[in-house]
Design an enzyme around this catalytic site. Structure first.
Site, PDB file in Angstrom:
ATOM      1  N   ILE A  14       0.818  -1.221   0.000  1.00  0.00           N
ATOM      2  CA  ILE A  14       0.000   0.000   0.000  1.00  0.00           C
ATOM      3  C   ILE A  14       0.849   1.268   0.000  1.00  0.00           C
ATOM      4  CG2 ILE A  14      -2.074  -0.992   0.999  1.00  0.00           C
ATOM      5  CD1 ILE A  14      -1.161  -0.074   3.720  1.00  0.00           C
ATOM      6  N   GLY A  17       8.378   3.905  -0.045  1.00  0.00           N
ATOM      7  CA  GLY A  17       9.073   5.180   0.122  1.00  0.00           C
ATOM      8  C   GLY A  17      10.525   4.904   0.394  1.00  0.00           C
ATOM      9  N   GLY A  20      11.173   2.356   3.071  1.00  0.00           N
ATOM     10  CA  GLY A  20      10.848   0.944   2.969  1.00  0.00           C
ATOM     11  C   GLY A  20       9.503   0.776   2.316  1.00  0.00           C
ATOM     12  N   ASP A 140       9.995  14.736  10.682  1.00  0.00           N
ATOM     13  CA  ASP A 140       9.657  14.575   9.266  1.00  0.00           C
ATOM     14  C   ASP A 140       8.147  14.637   9.070  1.00  0.00           C
ATOM     15  OD1 ASP A 140      10.184  12.168   6.603  1.00  0.00           O
ATOM     16  OD2 ASP A 140      10.254  14.362   6.627  1.00  0.00           O
TER      17      ASP A 140
HETATM   18  C1  LIG Z   1      -2.644   5.451  -0.884  1.00  0.00           C
HETATM   19  N1  LIG Z   1      -2.372   5.080   0.467  1.00  0.00           N
HETATM   20  C2  LIG Z   1      -2.973   4.024   0.998  1.00  0.00           C
HETATM   21  O1  LIG Z   1      -3.791   3.371   0.415  1.00  0.00           O
HETATM   22  C3  LIG Z   1      -2.613   3.683   2.416  1.00  0.00           C
HETATM   23  C4  LIG Z   1      -3.481   3.118   3.345  1.00  0.00           C
HETATM   24  C5  LIG Z   1      -4.943   2.735   3.144  1.00  0.00           C
HETATM   25  N2  LIG Z   1      -2.805   2.962   4.506  1.00  0.00           N
HETATM   26  C6  LIG Z   1      -1.533   3.411   4.337  1.00  0.00           C
HETATM   27  C7  LIG Z   1      -0.465   3.434   5.291  1.00  0.00           C
HETATM   28  C8  LIG Z   1      -0.522   3.042   6.634  1.00  0.00           C
HETATM   29  C9  LIG Z   1      -1.573   2.401   7.354  1.00  0.00           C
HETATM   30  O2  LIG Z   1      -2.669   2.040   6.912  1.00  0.00           O
HETATM   31  N3  LIG Z   1      -1.178   2.243   8.637  1.00  0.00           N
HETATM   32  C10 LIG Z   1       0.092   2.728   8.813  1.00  0.00           C
HETATM   33  C11 LIG Z   1       0.902   2.777   9.973  1.00  0.00           C
HETATM   34  C12 LIG Z   1       2.175   3.342   9.869  1.00  0.00           C
HETATM   35  C13 LIG Z   1       2.616   3.817   8.632  1.00  0.00           C
HETATM   36 CL1  LIG Z   1       4.217   4.508   8.546  1.00  0.00          CL
HETATM   37  C14 LIG Z   1       1.828   3.769   7.482  1.00  0.00           C
HETATM   38  C15 LIG Z   1       0.539   3.221   7.593  1.00  0.00           C
HETATM   39  C16 LIG Z   1      -1.381   3.875   3.029  1.00  0.00           C
HETATM   40  C17 LIG Z   1      -0.116   4.453   2.452  1.00  0.00           C
END
Ligand SMILES: CNC(=O)c1c(C)[nH]c(/C=C2\C(=O)Nc3ccc(Cl)cc32)c1C
Length: 278
Positions: A14, A17, A20, A140
């Site tokens: 998902i 970067g 990681g 950050d």
């Molecule tokens: C487009 N982004 C997504 O779909 C997305 C979704 C639905 N969740 C995330 C990222 C996280 C997520 O869902 N829980 C997290 C806990 C810590 C970190 Cl550093 C990142 C996440 C992302 C990048």
């Protein structure tokens, strides 16, 4: 019983970067949806590995409704990989929201802007609270590191690790992205402090509303000049003068002029907005 990779089913990637890869996972024993951020530490120096361990240990100490919940970590020494297991934030990250709004010509509402400002400030307050004498400055804060749960509540993630991964290491070469939110004190090679997080919060709130950072340039030296000058346009007129003012206060070149977290939360307007959220 420490967790193992076999306890989880990877559903999808998902996010990727410089830090990681973020994967959506399912915990087999109860079907709970989580994420793990996987990082390769093989190219880190011993000092950086120790910093990563201490940052992860700090993450474990932070329990707050607006900070991503840390569940566990798995270290696979055969592959020099660490997997940090955290809560799933269904609403995704603010960077994706900004990109989508830019693409479809939409913008967030005033109410949502205040909600993000208040909840992110509360998360920073928890980070800045001294834990065993150690402040966990975010270092950050940016839209890609702020997530939303299913009710569009803020979940601050990915902090502290930045300190490890911005160091002079092989990671430094892989670090990408223009430091739009770099504060004047960092541009002038002075030390990072709690008010640097306030500057970044102001820049993030500005970009969330205006769909562009307050300072943009085609090269670092031009960006540094603009940051030092501190001039930027008012928010779009759909946003109130009060919202523009509080964000403008955060993005002040003089560190001492920027509000503290306490003064932001004590602002009568913030308190009124906060009551409406609760
Ligand atoms: C487009 N982004 C997504 O779909 C997305 C979704 C639905 N969740 C995330 C990222 C996280 C997520 O869902 N829980 C997290 C806990 C810590 C970190 Cl550093 C990142 C996440 C992302 C990048």
């Amino acid at each position: 019983m420490p967790a193992s990779l076999d306890d989880f089913q990877v559903i999808s990637t998902i996010g990727t970067g410089s830090y990681g890869t973020c994967k959506k996972i399912c915990r087999k024993k109860d079907g709970k949806i989580l994420v793990w951020k996987e990082m390769e530490y093989g190219s880190m120096t011993e000092a950086e590995k120790q910093m990563l361990v201490s940052e992860v240990n700090l993450l474990r100490e932070l329990h707050h409704q607006h900070i991503v919940k840390y569940y566990d970590r798995i270290i696979d020494r055969t592959k020099a990989m660490i997997y940090i297991i955290m809560e799933y934030c269904e609403g995704g990250d603010l960077a994706t929201l900004i990109a989508a709004n830019k693409k479809n010509g939409e913008s967030i509402t005033e109410d949502f802007a205040w909600k993000i400002l208040i909840q992110t400030t509360l998360a920073l307050k928890e980070c800045h609270r001294r834990k065993n004498g150690q402040a966990v400055l975010h270092r950050d804060l940016k839209p890609a590191n702020v997530f939303l749960d299913k009710d569009s509540n803020v979940k601050l993630g990915d902090f502290g690790l930045a300190r490890v991964l911005h160091s002079e290491s092989s990671f430094a070469q892989t670090y990408v992205g223009t430091p739009y939110y770099m504060s004047p004190e960092l541009v002038n090679n002075l030390s990072y402090n709690e008010k640097s997080d306030i500057w970044a919060l102001g820049c993030m709130m500005y970009e969330l509303c205006a769909l562009s950072p307050p300072f943009t340039a085609s090269n670092q030296s031009e960006l540094n000049r603009k940051i030092r000058l501190g001039d930027f346009p008012r928010l779009p007129l759909k946003y109130s003068i009060e919202l523009d003012m509080i964000i403008r206060k955060m993005i002040q070149v003089e560190v001492a002029q920027r509000p503290s977290i306490g003064s932001i939360l004590a602002d009568p307007l913030v308190q009124k907005r906060r009551e409406a959220l609760e």
